[in-house]
Design a protein around this motif. Structure first.
Motif, short mmCIF file in Angstrom:
data_model
loop_
_atom_site.label_atom_id
_atom_site.label_comp_id
_atom_site.label_asym_id
_atom_site.label_seq_id
_atom_site.Cartn_x
_atom_site.Cartn_y
_atom_site.Cartn_z
N PRO A 154 40.83 48.12 39.93
CA PRO A 154 40.49 47.64 41.32
C PRO A 154 40.97 46.17 41.61
N GLN A 155 40.78 45.53 40.29
CA GLN A 155 41.22 43.96 40.41
C GLN A 155 42.65 43.77 40.62
N VAL A 156 43.39 44.71 40.37
CA VAL A 156 44.96 44.80 40.32
C VAL A 156 45.30 45.12 41.74
N ARG A 157 44.82 46.08 42.08
CA ARG A 157 44.99 46.35 43.61
C ARG A 157 44.61 45.35 44.68
N LEU A 181 44.28 41.92 44.30
CA LEU A 181 45.49 40.98 44.10
C LEU A 181 46.68 41.48 44.93
N LEU A 182 47.30 42.86 44.68
CA LEU A 182 48.33 43.21 45.61
C LEU A 182 47.99 43.20 47.09
N ILE A 237 50.87 32.79 42.89
CA ILE A 237 50.64 32.21 41.39
C ILE A 237 49.52 33.01 40.86
N ALA A 238 48.44 32.85 41.36
CA ALA A 238 47.27 33.32 41.04
C ALA A 238 47.40 35.00 40.67
N ALA A 239 48.23 35.47 41.47
CA ALA A 239 48.24 37.17 41.48
C ALA A 239 49.23 37.25 40.24
N LYS A 240 50.31 36.58 40.02
CA LYS A 240 51.36 36.71 39.00
C LYS A 240 50.40 36.64 37.63
N ALA A 241 49.55 35.52 37.53
CA ALA A 241 49.03 35.17 36.37
C ALA A 241 47.97 36.15 36.01
#
Length: 391
Positions: free
Chosen positions: A10-13, A15-16, A118-122
């Motif tokens: 869920p956290q990856v989704r 961020l996307l 940047i926060a999403a990539k990290a």
């Protein structure tokens, strides 16, 4: 691609979704920004270019500190602050009657979007194993292009009702993501490795300057961004000089459509196959496709040839952008991923310089020399990528 997204945590989704929504909000106002500045502040075309380009440059420089904050604070705190700033900046843009205040709002919009990016990539690097990162970077880039394909149409439709509506809708989208992240974001997530000593920003800056591979890749990224960062701007400049304004507008519409369709159709298919163990061959392939595309532009005499050249050029873009992300991921220390991605974001300086360089070439050289200068930029970028890839 949808199957892959459903498979993620869920956290990856989230961020996307956050990066997509903020990019969509930015894209809604982008096509009308030139007209808005001309109508509300009586700026000429050079003044408008200085405003938009200057805001991007200032935001890119400030994003380096934004990356440092991502490493220092909880990413949850930084994303909440950035999305709230994004919202307030759009509201500020609507009510601004002073050009200086509007410029500050533009800087904050670009900065907030860069910090969330940047926060999403990290976050992807912290949440996903190495072998899955190229796929998620490709998904993120595909969604960004979907946003830029859809956003302008929404913005144009809203302008017909009221010229402030695009800014207000963008503010609402930013607020929606701020509230969503406040509700579902992972509060405990922290980029910095627990127990590691946190250095000051200046100390981190010194460490970045000493990292030869990062410097080389940042320079390579900036030189690449000269070529693909704002290709519509320099192609428009070239076509206006070599044909009529109406013909240039017609060609650009087809070229932008070709670029968007190619990215949306092929980015995920190609990008997910980029391996961290074979980054240099992928980058060389991308650079070669850029060269072929630029040569095609220089020789094009018909709309079909222009579109074919754009297809090849876009394939290079599809390869290079995820490969750059993967390289930074491979060299960034775990506790400094944010500031390393912030350094990579400095490549936007190249995107801002592209139209300036091409405008100079069109004013002082034969028009086709524009593409030869861009080819030189690609070759220099390839050299810096090679130097950066060497251990």
């Amino acid at each position: 691609m949808l199957t892959a997204i459903k498979r993620y945590a869920p956290q990856v989704r989230l961020l996307l979704a956050t990066t997509f929504t903020l990019t969509l909000a930015r894209a809604i106002t982008l096509p009308y920004l030139v007209v808005y500045l001309a109508q509300n502040f009586a700026l000429d075309i050079s003044g408008i270019g200085l405003m938009i380009g200057g805001a991007l440059i200032v935001a890119s420089l400030l994003s380096l500190y934004g990356g440092y904050l991502i490493d220092t604070l909880r990413s949850y705190t930084v994303i909440i602050a950035a999305t709230l700033t994004f919202t307030l900046a759009f509201i500020g843009a609507v009510v601004s009657r002073e050009l200086s205040l509007f410029f500050i709002c533009l800087v904050l919009i670009n900065l907030a979007l860069a910090v969330v990016d940047i926060a999403a990539k990290a976050g992807f690097c912290a949440l996903l194993p190495l072998e899955e990162r190229s796929e998620v970077f490709s998904i993120k880039y595909t969604l960004s292009n979907v946003a830029y394909a859809v956003g302008p149409f929404v913005g144009v439709a809203l302008v017909l009702l009221d010229d402030h509506l695009p800014f207000l809708l963008s503010a609402l989208l930013g607020l929606a993501m701020c509230l969503s992240y406040r509700r579902w974001g992972e509060r405990a997530a922290r980029a910095r490795v627990e127990g590691s000593e946190q250095a000051g920003f200046l100390s981190v800056g010194v460490q970045l300057v000493k990292d030869r591979r990062l410097i080389c890749f940042t320079l390579g990224g900036a030189l690449s961004a000269v070529v693909f960062g704002q290709f519509t701007a320099y192609l428009s400049q070239y076509l206006v000089v070599t044909s009529s304004a109406s013909e240039a507008a017609r060609y650009i519409s087809y070229l932008v459509a070709t670029n968007a369709v190619t990215v949306i159709a092929l980015q995920y298919v190609i990008g997910r196959r980029i391996s961290s163990r074979q980054l240099m061959p992928w980058l060389i392939a991308g650079m070669t496709l850029f060269l072929v595309g630029l040569l095609g532009f220089s020789l094009a005499q018909s709309l079909l040839v222009w579109c074919l050249a754009m297809l090849v050029f876009t394939l290079g873009e599809i390869i290079v952008i995820p490969a750059e992300y993967m390289f930074i991921d491979s060299i960034a220390p775990e506790h400094l991923r944010g500031v390393y991605y912030g350094a990579q974001n400095l490549s936007n300086l190249g995107a801002a310089l592209g139209p300036v360089i091409c405008g100079f070439a069109l004013a002082h050289l034969v028009p086709v020399a524009t593409f030869y200068l861009l080819i030189g930029s690609v070759l220099l970028a390839a050299l810096f990528y090679y130097l950066g890839a060497r251990r």
